[in-house]
Write an enzyme that holds these catalytic residues in place. Structure first.
Site, PDB file in Angstrom:
ATOM      1  N   SER A 120       0.825  -1.010   0.005  1.00  0.00           N
ATOM      2  CA  SER A 120      -0.037  -0.057  -0.029  1.00  0.00           C
ATOM      3  C   SER A 120       0.742   1.078   0.002  1.00  0.00           C
ATOM      4  O   SER A 120       2.064   1.337   0.424  1.00  0.00           O
ATOM      5  CB  SER A 120      -0.972   0.003   1.431  1.00  0.00           C
ATOM      6  N   TYR A 178      -1.330  -1.763  10.966  1.00  0.00           N
ATOM      7  CA  TYR A 178      -1.836  -1.875   9.401  1.00  0.00           C
ATOM      8  C   TYR A 178      -0.566  -1.378   8.279  1.00  0.00           C
ATOM      9  O   TYR A 178       0.180  -1.947   7.746  1.00  0.00           O
ATOM     10  CB  TYR A 178      -2.892  -1.307   8.815  1.00  0.00           C
TER      11      TYR A 178
END
Length: 266
Positions: free
Chosen positions: A143, A156
């Site tokens: 990401s 995360y």
């Protein structure tokens, strides 16, 4: 199905979002697929649909990759089978949103088990199979979060930073074996990820830079053809990944905290 010369693309997290879009994009190109996710009914439906639409062979395996024993069983099946995998797409992942100390530890452990440990084990097992075969390609999904710390989504962001750095390191290690490694770093994508992470989806919907899974998948398969090391769909997303290099660390943390907090439940 019994033809051992058929080569497959193995895709995890294949029942929705970017994983499903990549499965469709590869099937459109005539690729045989092995789809992996937790939901057997969804996998069966998707496999049937892709086979009917594109005339490709689509196998599937229902498996919770975040459960180490189930993952071990699945990897044993792959190692003892005769199907050659020449593309591994590690797309399965989850997130948690909010203050780290307020979360149940089980939720944080589940995230690490899936986002970090399962991905790494799959790279190790399938990577060794590819080395014996003389080559292959691995795509790990990270990401744009990987490029900076992420308060309120700390675990995360850290897991995606691991995926980015691990993938880049592995790419250099396995070059001479004929294995190509790429890492996909999408920005905000309109998937069910945000609902699953219990994030404020209103803030996500208002984003002008959000991409569809299909847009991300199309950009990605083209980048894989070129063997790009780091794949970042979207000009604005590429710009965002450069920002941490231009700002001080404390400023980067402050900005990320402000943005992420708006996504977390009130």
């Amino acid at each position: 199905m019994e033809n051992s010369m058929t080569r497959y693309a193995l895709i995890t997290g294949a029942t929705s979002g970017i994983g499903l879009a990549l499965a469709e994009a590869l099937a459109r190109r005539g690729r045989s697929l092995i789809l992996v996710a937790r939901q057997r009914d969804a996998l069966e439906t998707i496999a049937l649909e892709l086979t009917q639409r594109f005339g490709v062979e689509v196998l599937f395996r229902a498996c919770d990759l975040g459960e180490p024993l189930r993952l071990s069983g699945f990897l044993l099946e792959l190692e003892e089978g005769d199907r050659q995998i020449d593309l591994l797409v590690n797309c399965a992942g989850i997130g948690t949103c909010g203050p780290f100390l307020a979360h149940d530890w089980s939720a944080e452990q589940d995230l690490i088990e899936l986002n970090v440990l399962a991905l790494t084990r799959l790279c190790h097992a399938v990577g060794n199979m590819m080395a014996v075969q003389g080559g292959g390609q691995i795509l790990n999904v990270s990401s744009i979060a990987a490029f900076q710390p992420g308060p309120w989504l700390s675990t995360y962001f850290a897991s995606k930073a691991y995926v980015l750095n691990f993938s880049e390191g592995l790419r250099e290690e396995v070059k001479k074996t004929g294995i190509k490694v790429s890492v996909l770093c999408p920005g905000i994508t309109r998937t069910r990820f945000f609902d699953a992470a219990k994030m404020n989806t209103d803030a996500i919907k208002q984003s002008t830079s959000a991409m569809t899974p299909e847009e991300v998948a199309l950009y990605t398969v083209r980048a894989l053809d070129k063997n790009k090391a780091i794949i970042i769909p979207g000009r604005r997303n590429r710009w965002i990944t450069r920002m941490p290099r231009l700002l001080s660390r404390w400023m980067t943390r402050k900005i990320a905290a402000s943005v992420n907090k708006s996504y977390c439940p009130r």
